[in-house]
Design an enzyme around this catalytic site. Structure first.
Site: not given
Ligand code: ASP
Length: 313
Positions: A54-55, A82, A104, A132
């Site tokens: 999603r993100t 590497k 991330r 987040h």
């Molecule tokens: N998508 C959210 C996160 O990246 C929640 C999860 O992974 O449960 O934190």
């Protein structure tokens, strides 16, 4: 604002500003051609060291709807394999001329470190168990949207929100607690003691271990995914027992008021923290959260990169 690393960078006024701006990007997203030239000539790169569906897609479509160029960095096909360090990777990306880096990483604090190394704007798209922020913003936007649809004022004052499940490992819970309490909501955490972080006593929340007692009183119930990939010890006797005590089963969902919202940040473990048909119930906002996520991220990118341009295009 230069970067978005934590919800605390925004405060209540900043959150309100993002929510207001998101309205105009929801409108853009509903157009036949959902695209505006606002960030033409800007480049947004996503640097994801952890899995995401999603993100990552959401930031990418947000950047594209604003006409920015996008680049995708995938750890599995990069020189990280590497042995290239995070710093060298980030400096290499910056040397290509990017305006924003969406990061991330499995370690808490990495987005702060990246922000010190680069001049580009940095957005935290999830750092370990820590934060987040864009998830919390889209959750707040979705709650406010539902409140307004029902003819309310959209105010969070006194709104009762229960966050249920693996709070200990959840960056979503941490950012949501900061955002919701900043806006005036009352947050109750419901979890077994082993899934609550140490030091919970100093958080601005109420803690309960009795989901059945909490559900009739809530305006919103937010289920968290059981983060098995972050659990290296036996924190639960069994998943079946967890679901029996803390899962939003079909029977338990009957305890909720007819107007209560059911939320989940995804990815869901249907049948563990939420029953499959509860996830698809009309009270569930789960699909709407995903749609709003794109508009919220457009608002964030616009705030960071769009000074001097018009939100509507
Ligand atoms: N998508 C959210 C996160 O990246 C929640 C999860 O992974 O449960 O934190």
């Amino acid at each position: 604002m230069r970067d978005l690393l934590s919800i605390s960078d925004l405060g209540a006024d900043g959150i309100e500003e993002v929510l207001r701006l998101t309205d105009s990007f929801v409108e853009v997203s509903e157009r036949r051609i959902p695209k505006v030239p606002t960030l033409r000539g800007k480049t947004v790169v996503s640097l994801f060291y952890e899995d995401s569906t999603r993100t990552r897609l959401s930031f990418e479509s947000a950047a594209k709807r604003l006409s920015a160029d996008t680049m995708n960095f995938s750890v599995s096909t990069s020189s990280v394999n590497k042995g290239e360090s995070l710093r060298d990777t980030v400096l290499t990306i910056e040397a290509m001329g990017v305006d924003a880096i969406v990061v991330r990483h499995a370690s808490a604090g990495v987005p702060w470190q990246v922000a010190q190394w680069v001049g580009a704007a940095v957005v935290n798209a999830g750092d370990g168990w820590h934060e987040h922020p864009t998830q919390a913003l889209l959750d707040c936007y979705t709650i406010r949207e539902r409140l307004l649809e029902r003819g309310g004022s959209g105010s969070f004052d006194g709104l009762v929100v229960a966050i249920v499940g693996d709070v200990k490992h959840s960056r979503v819970a941490r950012s949501d607690i900061l955002a919701l309490t900043a806006l005036g909501a009352e947050v109750t955490l419901v979890a077994p003691p082993t899934l609550l972080p140490p030091g919970i006593g100093s958080w601005p929340v109420v803690v309960s271990h009795d989901l059945d007692a909490v559900l009739p009183k809530v305006d919103v119930v937010m289920l968290l995914r059981m983060q098995v990939e972050r659990q290296d010890e036996a924190l639960l006797p069994s998943m079946r027992e967890y679901t029996a005590t803390y899962g939003l089963t079909r029977d338990r969902a009957r305890l909720l008021g007819g107007e209560a919202l059911v939320m989940h940040p995804g990815p869901m473990n249907r049948g563990v923290e939420i029953a499959a048909d509860v996830a698809d119930d009309p009270r569930s906002t789960i699909v709407r959260q995903v749609a709003n996520g794109v508009a919220v991220r457009m608002a964030v990118l616009f705030l960071l990169l769009g000074s001097g341009s018009e939100a509507h295009g």
